[in-house]
Design a protein around this motif. Structure first.
Motif, short mmCIF file in Angstrom:
data_model
loop_
_atom_site.label_atom_id
_atom_site.label_comp_id
_atom_site.label_asym_id
_atom_site.label_seq_id
_atom_site.Cartn_x
_atom_site.Cartn_y
_atom_site.Cartn_z
N UNK A 1 0.85 -1.19 0.00
CA UNK A 1 0.00 0.00 0.00
C UNK A 1 0.89 1.24 0.00
N UNK A 2 0.72 2.08 -1.02
CA UNK A 2 1.62 3.21 -1.24
C UNK A 2 0.96 4.56 -1.02
N UNK A 3 -0.28 4.71 -1.49
CA UNK A 3 -0.92 6.02 -1.44
C UNK A 3 -2.43 5.86 -1.40
N UNK A 4 -3.09 6.94 -0.93
CA UNK A 4 -4.55 6.98 -0.82
C UNK A 4 -5.04 8.26 -1.48
N UNK B 1 -16.59 0.96 -1.56
CA UNK B 1 -16.85 1.85 -0.43
C UNK B 1 -15.57 2.36 0.22
N UNK B 2 -14.41 2.10 -0.40
CA UNK B 2 -13.12 2.59 0.10
C UNK B 2 -12.70 3.82 -0.69
N UNK B 3 -11.75 4.61 -0.13
CA UNK B 3 -11.08 5.61 -0.97
C UNK B 3 -10.22 4.89 -2.01
N UNK B 4 -9.75 5.62 -3.00
CA UNK B 4 -8.86 5.01 -4.00
C UNK B 4 -7.54 4.64 -3.32
N UNK B 5 -7.14 3.38 -3.47
CA UNK B 5 -5.90 2.89 -2.88
C UNK B 5 -4.94 2.50 -4.00
N UNK B 6 -3.66 2.87 -3.84
CA UNK B 6 -2.63 2.62 -4.84
C UNK B 6 -1.57 1.70 -4.26
N UNK B 7 -1.11 0.72 -5.04
CA UNK B 7 -0.28 -0.36 -4.53
C UNK B 7 0.96 -0.58 -5.39
N UNK B 8 2.02 -1.03 -4.72
CA UNK B 8 3.23 -1.52 -5.40
C UNK B 8 3.84 -2.58 -4.50
N UNK B 9 3.34 -3.81 -4.58
CA UNK B 9 3.72 -4.86 -3.61
C UNK B 9 5.13 -5.40 -3.86
N UNK B 10 5.65 -6.02 -2.83
CA UNK B 10 6.95 -6.69 -2.88
C UNK B 10 6.82 -8.02 -2.15
#
Length: 237
Positions: free
Chosen positions: A27-30, A54-63
């Motif tokens: 999880x990187x940004x909202x 029903x969530x805010x926009x979530x941005x991901x860059x998993x490892x």
């Protein structure tokens, strides 16, 4: 120290992917928005959106990151035999909206879907701009499976797939493999590993290694006609 970033104005830039949290992984940004410009910036930098309606926009860059090398996608001998017997047709970019709608339907044991109407609208805009693409599997005139994703240079960022007949999504993956190899693609971003992807030959690599591959291939050229709407034949040895 890593901390979550909030995209609280239209020009807010994404933080570097290595700033993503370890819990939840990646999880990187909202916040922010789903404008084409922001979505393309995200994929260009190894970031993708994933959130419930029903969530805010979530941005991901998993490892680690799940990837396919197109030549290493596994099509088992039993699947080859099965597909050779089917009277199915295969197309590219013939029914993008319908593929997204198929992918958005809740799966077994799932109460909802992350592919909301807002997501569908956003990616349809990317499709109209020539960045988002689909592969379709047909039985007669019925759409029975498919997948969609984003193409950047020689990188295809896979988003989702669906099937209404057994193995139709695997057939779409086989068509995608054939198409990407023909058009000169070098990398498929599969985002997060799961048993289904692993069975098809996906591998999990470090985020740093993924970003190196992304930077290497994201600006490389492919054939100019790579994504013209077309009917294709699935060539199986």
């Amino acid at each position: 120290m890593k901390s979550l970033s909030f995209l609280d104005h239209p020009l807010a830039a994404f933080p570097p992917p290595d700033q993503a949290l370890t819990e939840p992984n990646g999880l990187l940004a909202v916040g922010g928005d789903l404008r084409p410009e922001r979505l393309l910036s995200a994929y260009y930098n190894g970031i993708f959106p994933w959130f419930n309606s029903d969530d805010p926009i979530l941005w991901w860059s998993p490892d680690p990151r799940a990837i396919f090398l197109p030549k290493q996608i596994k099509i088992s001998s039993s699947l080859r035999k099965y597909l050779k017997k089917q009277p199915w047709r295969y197309t590219v970019n013939h029914a993008f909206s319908d593929v997204m709608a198929g992918c958005a339907l809740p799966r077994q044991k799932q109460a909802g879907t992350w592919i909301s109407q807002d997501i569908q609208t956003a990616y349809q805009k990317l499709h109209q701009q020539g960045y988002a693409h689909s592969v379709e599997v047909w039985h007669g005139k019925q759409l029975i499976g498919g997948l969609y994703g984003i193409a950047l240079g020689q990188v295809f960022c896979g988003e989702s797939m669906f099937h209404r007949h057994t193995n139709a999504s695997k057939a779409a993956m086989a068509v995608l493999q054939q198409h990407l190899l023909t058009m000169g693609f070098a990398l498929i971003d599969a985002q997060v590993m799961n048993p289904h992807l692993e069975s098809l030959g996906a591998q999990a690599i470090k985020r740093t290694d993924f970003l190196q591959l992304l930077h290497l291939y994201r600006d490389q050229d492919v054939q100019a006609n790579a994504w013209l709407p077309s009917e294709v034949s699935l060539e199986l040895p």
